[in-house]
Scaffold this active site. Structure first.
Site, PDB file in Angstrom:
ATOM      1  CG  LEU A 134      -1.740  -1.233   1.500  1.00 39.06           C
ATOM      2  CD1 LEU A 134      -2.480  -1.105   2.825  1.00 39.06           C
ATOM      3  CD2 LEU A 134      -2.720  -1.423   0.349  1.00 39.06           C
ATOM      4  CE  LYS A 186       9.448  13.222  -6.171  1.00 41.12           C
ATOM      5  NZ  LYS A 186       8.796  11.950  -5.997  1.00 41.12           N
ATOM      6  CB  CYS A 227      -2.782   8.129  -7.972  1.00 42.64           C
ATOM      7  SG  CYS A 227      -4.389   7.561  -7.438  1.00 42.64           S
ATOM      8  CB  SER A 283       6.203   5.291  -7.345  1.00 45.00           C
ATOM      9  OG  SER A 283       7.078   4.276  -6.914  1.00 45.00           O
ATOM     10  CD1 TRP A 332       4.123   7.187   1.198  1.00 45.68           C
ATOM     11  CD2 TRP A 332       2.738   8.946   1.047  1.00 45.68           C
ATOM     12  NE1 TRP A 332       4.636   8.043   0.252  1.00 45.68           N
ATOM     13  CE2 TRP A 332       3.809   9.141   0.136  1.00 45.68           C
ATOM     14  CE3 TRP A 332       1.750   9.929   1.118  1.00 45.68           C
ATOM     15  CZ2 TRP A 332       3.921  10.259  -0.679  1.00 45.68           C
ATOM     16  CZ3 TRP A 332       1.853  11.048   0.297  1.00 45.68           C
ATOM     17  CH2 TRP A 332       2.923  11.202  -0.579  1.00 45.68           C
ATOM     18  CD  GLU A 388      -5.056  -0.041  -9.810  1.00 43.67           C
ATOM     19  OE1 GLU A 388      -5.024   1.013 -10.465  1.00 43.67           O
ATOM     20  OE2 GLU A 388      -5.782  -0.999 -10.110  1.00 43.67           O
ATOM     21  CE  LYS A 399       6.227  -2.015   2.641  1.00 43.78           C
ATOM     22  NZ  LYS A 399       6.012  -0.818   3.409  1.00 43.78           N
ATOM     23  CD  GLU A 446       2.354  10.595  -9.386  1.00 39.54           C
ATOM     24  OE1 GLU A 446       3.290   9.808  -9.176  1.00 39.54           O
ATOM     25  OE2 GLU A 446       1.152  10.294  -9.216  1.00 39.54           O
ATOM     26  CE1 TYR A 478      12.619  -6.805  -6.363  1.00 32.52           C
ATOM     27  CE2 TYR A 478      10.486  -6.059  -5.572  1.00 32.52           C
ATOM     28  CZ  TYR A 478      11.845  -5.880  -5.686  1.00 32.52           C
ATOM     29  OH  TYR A 478      12.432  -4.790  -5.114  1.00 32.52           O
TER      30      TYR A 478
HETATM   31  P1  NAP Z   1       6.090   3.998  -3.459  1.00 29.61           P
HETATM   32  O1  NAP Z   1       7.291   4.689  -3.015  1.00 29.61           O
HETATM   33  O2  NAP Z   1       6.126   3.264  -4.738  1.00 29.61           O
HETATM   34  O3  NAP Z   1       5.663   3.014  -2.281  1.00 29.61           O
HETATM   35  C1  NAP Z   1       4.505   2.225  -2.340  1.00 29.61           C
HETATM   36  C2  NAP Z   1       4.682   1.009  -1.466  1.00 29.61           C
HETATM   37  O4  NAP Z   1       5.712   0.184  -2.029  1.00 29.61           O
HETATM   38  C3  NAP Z   1       5.133   1.326  -0.046  1.00 29.61           C
HETATM   39  O5  NAP Z   1       4.507   0.427   0.835  1.00 29.61           O
HETATM   40  C4  NAP Z   1       6.619   1.091  -0.135  1.00 29.61           C
HETATM   41  O6  NAP Z   1       7.265   0.818   1.089  1.00 29.61           O
HETATM   42  C5  NAP Z   1       6.672  -0.133  -1.034  1.00 29.61           C
HETATM   43  N1  NAP Z   1       7.971  -0.341  -1.651  1.00 29.61           N
HETATM   44  C6  NAP Z   1       9.018   0.525  -1.782  1.00 29.61           C
HETATM   45  N2  NAP Z   1      10.059  -0.076  -2.395  1.00 29.61           N
HETATM   46  C7  NAP Z   1       9.676  -1.352  -2.651  1.00 29.61           C
HETATM   47  C8  NAP Z   1      10.309  -2.462  -3.272  1.00 29.61           C
HETATM   48  N3  NAP Z   1      11.553  -2.382  -3.749  1.00 29.61           N
HETATM   49  N4  NAP Z   1       9.611  -3.619  -3.378  1.00 29.61           N
HETATM   50  C9  NAP Z   1       8.346  -3.722  -2.928  1.00 29.61           C
HETATM   51  N5  NAP Z   1       7.708  -2.706  -2.307  1.00 29.61           N
HETATM   52  C10 NAP Z   1       8.357  -1.530  -2.182  1.00 29.61           C
HETATM   53  O7  NAP Z   1       4.829   4.989  -3.578  1.00 29.61           O
HETATM   54  P2  NAP Z   1       4.319   6.008  -2.468  1.00 29.61           P
HETATM   55  O8  NAP Z   1       5.310   7.109  -2.422  1.00 29.61           O
HETATM   56  O9  NAP Z   1       3.934   5.328  -1.206  1.00 29.61           O
HETATM   57  O10 NAP Z   1       2.924   6.488  -3.100  1.00 29.61           O
HETATM   58  C11 NAP Z   1       2.871   7.452  -4.049  1.00 29.61           C
HETATM   59  C12 NAP Z   1       2.680   6.849  -5.428  1.00 29.61           C
HETATM   60  O11 NAP Z   1       1.545   5.997  -5.424  1.00 29.61           O
HETATM   61  C13 NAP Z   1       2.376   7.895  -6.459  1.00 29.61           C
HETATM   62  O12 NAP Z   1       3.082   7.633  -7.636  1.00 29.61           O
HETATM   63  C14 NAP Z   1       0.875   7.744  -6.690  1.00 29.61           C
HETATM   64  O13 NAP Z   1       0.433   8.207  -7.921  1.00 29.61           O
HETATM   65  C15 NAP Z   1       0.689   6.282  -6.521  1.00 29.61           C
HETATM   66  N6  NAP Z   1      -0.716   5.957  -6.182  1.00 29.61           N
HETATM   67  C16 NAP Z   1      -1.486   5.338  -7.137  1.00 29.61           C
HETATM   68  C17 NAP Z   1      -2.819   5.046  -6.858  1.00 29.61           C
HETATM   69  C18 NAP Z   1      -3.674   4.338  -7.891  1.00 29.61           C
HETATM   70  O14 NAP Z   1      -4.740   3.848  -7.539  1.00 29.61           O
HETATM   71  N7  NAP Z   1      -3.255   4.264  -9.157  1.00 29.61           N
HETATM   72  C19 NAP Z   1      -3.381   5.362  -5.620  1.00 29.61           C
HETATM   73  C20 NAP Z   1      -2.578   5.985  -4.678  1.00 29.61           C
HETATM   74  C21 NAP Z   1      -1.232   6.270  -4.978  1.00 29.61           C
HETATM   75  P3  NAP Z   1       7.942   2.023   1.945  1.00 29.61           P
HETATM   76  O15 NAP Z   1       6.847   2.614   2.688  1.00 29.61           O
HETATM   77  O16 NAP Z   1       8.954   1.410   2.773  1.00 29.61           O
HETATM   78  O17 NAP Z   1       8.526   2.975   0.951  1.00 29.61           O
END
Ligand code: NAP
Length: 505
Positions: A171, A358, A308, A251, A173, A273, A197, A407, A261
């Site tokens: 998920l 950022k 998003c 992201s 944040w 997503e 997670k 973004e 993976y």
């Molecule tokens: P993120 O950095 O990609 O993190 C998302 C999740 O992935 C977190 O739980 C993160 O853990 C985990 N993660 C990080 N590195 C990983 C790895 N190597 N392997 C597996 N999991 C890993 O994204 P975010 O900053 O939380 O959220 C913002 C992004 O989400 C934006 O790009 C937004 O557009 C997108 N979003 C999309 C939607 C949709 O429905 N399309 C909805 C909401 C958000 P950590 O917490 O430890 O980093």
């Protein structure tokens, strides 16, 4: 397990009293119990509105993921959930929804403290929508029929759907509880076991959710929550050979890694997503300026722009631009930046200091590349210690500028102009993303034509909307991969299709 109810209303007194009383669940939830990380390690999560430590949370590692996957697999193989009748699963999930509703105030406050989301949004949107999401998926369970294929008279061929098995759900944040609901609703409805997670910054409401699920009667091992670093446990979950599928919201960069993976492990199903750089297209025949200005501001500034589906590119007809932009600047006063605990606040802090930096760097890049800053652009409320950024608008943005392409995930709007419908469509589609789009026109033929021409998973006409629980949500292009949250389509993606071919004698 019974849990005391914490009442929270939109009265400041009630919020203050509840904040003083609230307790945090900080351990992992594995096989129906709260446990420390096997290593005993913890990490500190921060309140983004103050910069102060909020809670010490179990820092799970690969061993904890393995324990959670084993518990989930055992529960799945024993059939304690997957083999319950659809109606029984429905009743348990409805009870779960009722208990989430009963504890709505506490869960809303947890997201407010942990993610810096305005309490009004948490109480009136995120949590009520999550309750509705659980109810909708629960109600759908025993309404779907399976199929018999049209074979000849010598055979019967049934086409049935079966749960995938153990699903890992990762998920973001920005909507901590709601994204958990969007994943859990269909995953649990279709009989899977799950290891969740939550994002490192926002584990609190999801950890509390696990206890409520147990109270509702979801059997031990069916729902597990492991908090910690994504690079460690997210990766361990997605590489795990006994996980059948991973559902991810986050992201595009991390989403890409998940596909790797999967390829390197057991080819688990991956549902992504991802991010967006969503256009709001306003034609010269769009109609009421005041209405559109309000919609456009909500689209970009709601949830601090950490959304998003944020409409971060306003693509407006040259003749309509000045009146729309000046009304938006007037109305931006209503977008009060402040403590997320204040019911009047509409913009809370950025999730963490590095993210705020950022966002501010994007503002600098907009200025460097020659866009015209017409609103905001600075960090604010420094004395609080929190990570607040003013709502910001750039006019005169060109398609090649960084602020038009990447973004930002903050309260920053880029305004671009066009002269013809064709040009508007080209600009709207000029992005590697394709999550959502809005368009405004009173000409129904044009609205229909342009809605079809925009390559995005959701196109809203004359509004900013992601639809509701009945409509699928997900992205075209690099905004998604094989995934849709919400609606009956989400049920399909958490199931395998099986043919049972029978020879009649
Ligand atoms: P993120 O950095 O990609 O993190 C998302 C999740 O992935 C977190 O739980 C993160 O853990 C985990 N993660 C990080 N590195 C990983 C790895 N190597 N392997 C597996 N999991 C890993 O994204 P975010 O900053 O939380 O959220 C913002 C992004 O989400 C934006 O790009 C937004 O557009 C997108 N979003 C999309 C939607 C949709 O429905 N399309 C909805 C909401 C958000 P950590 O917490 O430890 O980093």
């Amino acid at each position: 397990m019974k849990t005391p109810v914490l009442n929270v209303t939109l009265e400041p007194k009630s919020i203050k009293a509840a904040t003083a009383k609230i307790k945090f669940r900080t351990q992992a939830f594995i096989n129906g119990r709260y446990v420390n990380a096997a290593s005993g390690k913890t990490y500190v999560s921060t309140n983004p509105a103050t910069g102060q430590p909020l809670a010490k949370i179990a820092a799970c590692e690969a061993a904890d993921v393995d324990a959670a996957v084993k518990a989930a697999r055992r529960a799945f193989d024993q059939g304690v959930w997957a083999k319950r009748s659809p109606t029984e699963r429905k009743h348990v999930l409805l009870r779960f929804a009722d208990l989430v509703e009963k504890n709505l105030g506490e869960l809303a406050l947890l997201d407010c403290l942990d993610a810096g989301k305005p309490i009004t949004d948490c109480l009136t949107m995120d949590l009520p929508d999550s309750v509705h999401c659980f109810r909708w998926h629960a109600e759908a369970i025993d309404k779907e029929y399976e199929k018999v294929s049209p074979t000849g008279p010598g055979n019967v061929a049934m086409i049935v759907r079966e749960p995938l098995g153990v699903v890992g759900a990762i998920l973001p944040w920005n909507f901590p509880f709601q994204m958990a609901a969007w994943k859990l609703g269909p995953i649990l409805a279709t009989g899977n076991s799950v290891v969740l997670k939550p994002a490192r910054q926002t584990a609190l409401s999801v950890l509390r959710l696990a206890e409520i699920a147990a109270e509702a009667g979801i059997p031990d091992g069916v729902l597990n929550v492991v908090p910690g670093s994504g690079a460690v446990i997210g990766a361990a979950l997605c590489r795990h050979p006994d996980v059948d599928a991973a559902a991810f919201t986050g992201s595009t960069e991390v989403g890409r890694q998940l596909l790797q993976y999967s390829a390197e492990s057991n080819l688990k199903r991956i549902m992504l997503e991802l991010g967006g750089k969503n256009p709001q297209v306003v034609f010269e025949d769009a109609g009421d300026v005041d209405y559109i200005a309000r919609q456009a501001l909500s689209s970009v500034f709601w949830n601090m722009g950490e959304n998003c589906s944020s409409g971060s590119r306003l693509i407006v007809h040259r003749k309509f631009k000045d009146k729309l932009l000046s009304r938006m600047i007037e109305l931006s006063r209503e977008w009060v930046v402040g403590s997320p605990l204040d019911p009047a606040t509409k913009i809370g802090p950025m999730i963490e200091e590095s993210h705020m930096m950022k966002v501010l760097e994007y503002v600098e890049s907009g200025k460097r590349e020659g866009a015209k800053l017409v609103l905001g652009g600075k960090r604010t409320l420094l004395k609080t210690g929190g990570y607040f950024v003013e709502p910001t608008i750039f006019d005169g943005v060109k398609p090649a500028m960084k602020i038009a392409r990447e973004e930002i995930f903050g309260p920053v709007l880029s305004v671009l102009t066009f002269d013809t419908e064709e040009e508007a469509i080209i600009l709207a589609n000029d992005t590697p993303y394709g999550l959502t789009a809005s368009l405004y026109s009173e000409n129904v033929s044009r609205a229909h034509r342009v809605a079809r021409a925009i390559r995005a998973g959701t196109v809203s006409v004359n509004c900013f909307s992601e639809g509701d629980a009945t409509t699928p949500f997900g992205g075209y292009k690099q905004s998604g991969f094989f995934g849709r949250d919400k609606s009956i389509f989400a049920h399909y993606q958490y199931t395998e299709l099986k043919t049972i071919w029978m020879q009649l004698t």
